[in-house]
Design a protein around this motif. Structure first.
Motif, PDB file in Angstrom:
ATOM      1  N   THR A  64     -17.436 -31.207  44.176  1.00 13.76           N
ATOM      2  CA  THR A  64     -18.131 -30.388  43.201  1.00 13.76           C
ATOM      3  C   THR A  64     -19.536 -30.951  43.090  1.00 13.76           C
ATOM      4  OG1 THR A  64     -16.111 -29.922  41.968  1.00 13.76           O
ATOM      5  CG2 THR A  64     -18.197 -29.624  40.796  1.00 13.76           C
ATOM      6  N   TYR A  65     -20.534 -30.090  43.246  1.00 13.43           N
ATOM      7  CA  TYR A  65     -21.932 -30.500  43.188  1.00 13.43           C
ATOM      8  C   TYR A  65     -22.620 -29.832  42.011  1.00 13.43           C
ATOM      9  CZ  TYR A  65     -21.578 -32.273  47.984  1.00 13.43           C
ATOM     10  OH  TYR A  65     -21.224 -32.973  49.101  1.00 13.43           O
ATOM     11  N   ASN A  66     -23.568 -30.555  41.397  1.00 10.33           N
ATOM     12  CA  ASN A  66     -24.489 -29.933  40.467  1.00 10.33           C
ATOM     13  C   ASN A  66     -25.661 -29.448  41.314  1.00 10.33           C
ATOM     14  OD1 ASN A  66     -27.154 -30.452  38.575  1.00 10.33           O
ATOM     15  ND2 ASN A  66     -25.451 -29.469  37.529  1.00 10.33           N
ATOM     16  N   TRP A  67     -25.894 -28.124  41.300  1.00 11.00           N
ATOM     17  CA  TRP A  67     -26.926 -27.501  42.131  1.00 11.00           C
ATOM     18  C   TRP A  67     -28.074 -27.091  41.237  1.00 11.00           C
ATOM     19  CZ3 TRP A  67     -26.049 -22.245  45.045  1.00 11.00           C
ATOM     20  CH2 TRP A  67     -27.098 -22.020  45.940  1.00 11.00           C
ATOM     21  N   ARG A  83     -26.227 -25.683  37.920  1.00 13.36           N
ATOM     22  CA  ARG A  83     -24.884 -25.152  37.759  1.00 13.36           C
ATOM     23  C   ARG A  83     -23.986 -25.898  38.735  1.00 13.36           C
ATOM     24  NH1 ARG A  83     -25.451 -19.286  40.776  1.00 13.36           N
ATOM     25  NH2 ARG A  83     -24.856 -20.021  42.829  1.00 13.36           N
ATOM     26  N   ASN A  84     -22.708 -25.936  38.426  1.00 15.36           N
ATOM     27  CA  ASN A  84     -21.760 -26.608  39.311  1.00 15.36           C
ATOM     28  C   ASN A  84     -21.232 -25.633  40.351  1.00 15.36           C
ATOM     29  OD1 ASN A  84     -22.109 -29.015  38.022  1.00 15.36           O
ATOM     30  ND2 ASN A  84     -20.246 -28.878  36.815  1.00 15.36           N
ATOM     31  N   GLU A  86     -18.440 -25.663  43.803  1.00 14.69           N
ATOM     32  CA  GLU A  86     -17.416 -26.360  44.598  1.00 14.69           C
ATOM     33  C   GLU A  86     -17.662 -26.021  46.067  1.00 14.69           C
ATOM     34  OE1 GLU A  86     -14.180 -28.851  45.146  1.00 14.69           O
ATOM     35  OE2 GLU A  86     -15.018 -28.325  43.199  1.00 14.69           O
ATOM     36  N   GLU A 142     -20.756 -34.557  41.909  1.00 15.14           N
ATOM     37  CA  GLU A 142     -20.299 -34.958  40.563  1.00 15.14           C
ATOM     38  C   GLU A 142     -19.333 -36.119  40.655  1.00 15.14           C
ATOM     39  OE1 GLU A 142     -21.037 -33.148  37.332  1.00 15.14           O
ATOM     40  OE2 GLU A 142     -22.720 -32.852  38.666  1.00 15.14           O
TER      41      GLU A 142
END
Length: 142
Positions: A64-67, A83-84, A86, A142
């Motif tokens: 999961t990344y914070n973009w 925003r997060n 996946e 994350e």
């Protein structure tokens, strides 16, 4: 021993190819991956002006990344809650563009990997002052 030698040769070949193309994998819990450029932007854009486009191919670990997508004045800290998203592990085509319109800019960034729909993050922005601005996107596991 032959299988080990073959596997080691394959690993070395992938590593050398990654170095040759100037890309590095972004792993979970590592430093953020960025796609960024700096350009002079006017506070009064119009649709006849040229857009800014940037691109990067990147390998991302499944996480999961914070973009974040941002445009901020040079010398200032870019703050964007983002925003997060996946993402599955794999190679991604990462593109961002800033398109001038009449009085504002349309900023769009996308991530795409083979066979899957493109993920996009779009914004409409304007600036009170002309000047040098950092335009880009960041992915932080994350």
């Amino acid at each position: 021993m032959s299988k080990l030698r073959s596997r080691l040769s394959s690993i070395i070949a992938v590593f050398v190819a990654a170095l040759a193309f100037g890309v590095a994998p972004a792993e979970a819990a590592s430093a953020p991956a960025t796609l960024e450029t700096t350009r002079w932007l006017t506070s009064n854009p119009n649709s006849g002006m040229a857009p800014v486009a940037i691109h990067r191919d990147i390998y991302l670990a499944g996480a999961t990344y914070n973009w974040q997508v941002y445009t901020c004045r040079e010398g200032y800290i870019c703050i964007d809650p983002g925003r997060n998203i996946e993402l599955s592990p794999g190679w991604y085509s990462w593109d961002c563009s800033l398109t001038p319109s009449n009085g504002f800019y349309y900023e769009s960034c996308s991530l795409q990997t083979g066979g899957w729909p493109k993920a996009t993050f779009d914004k409409i922005i304007s600036f009170p002052n002309s000047g040098n601005y950092r335009i880009g996107s960041m992915l932080q596991a994350e």
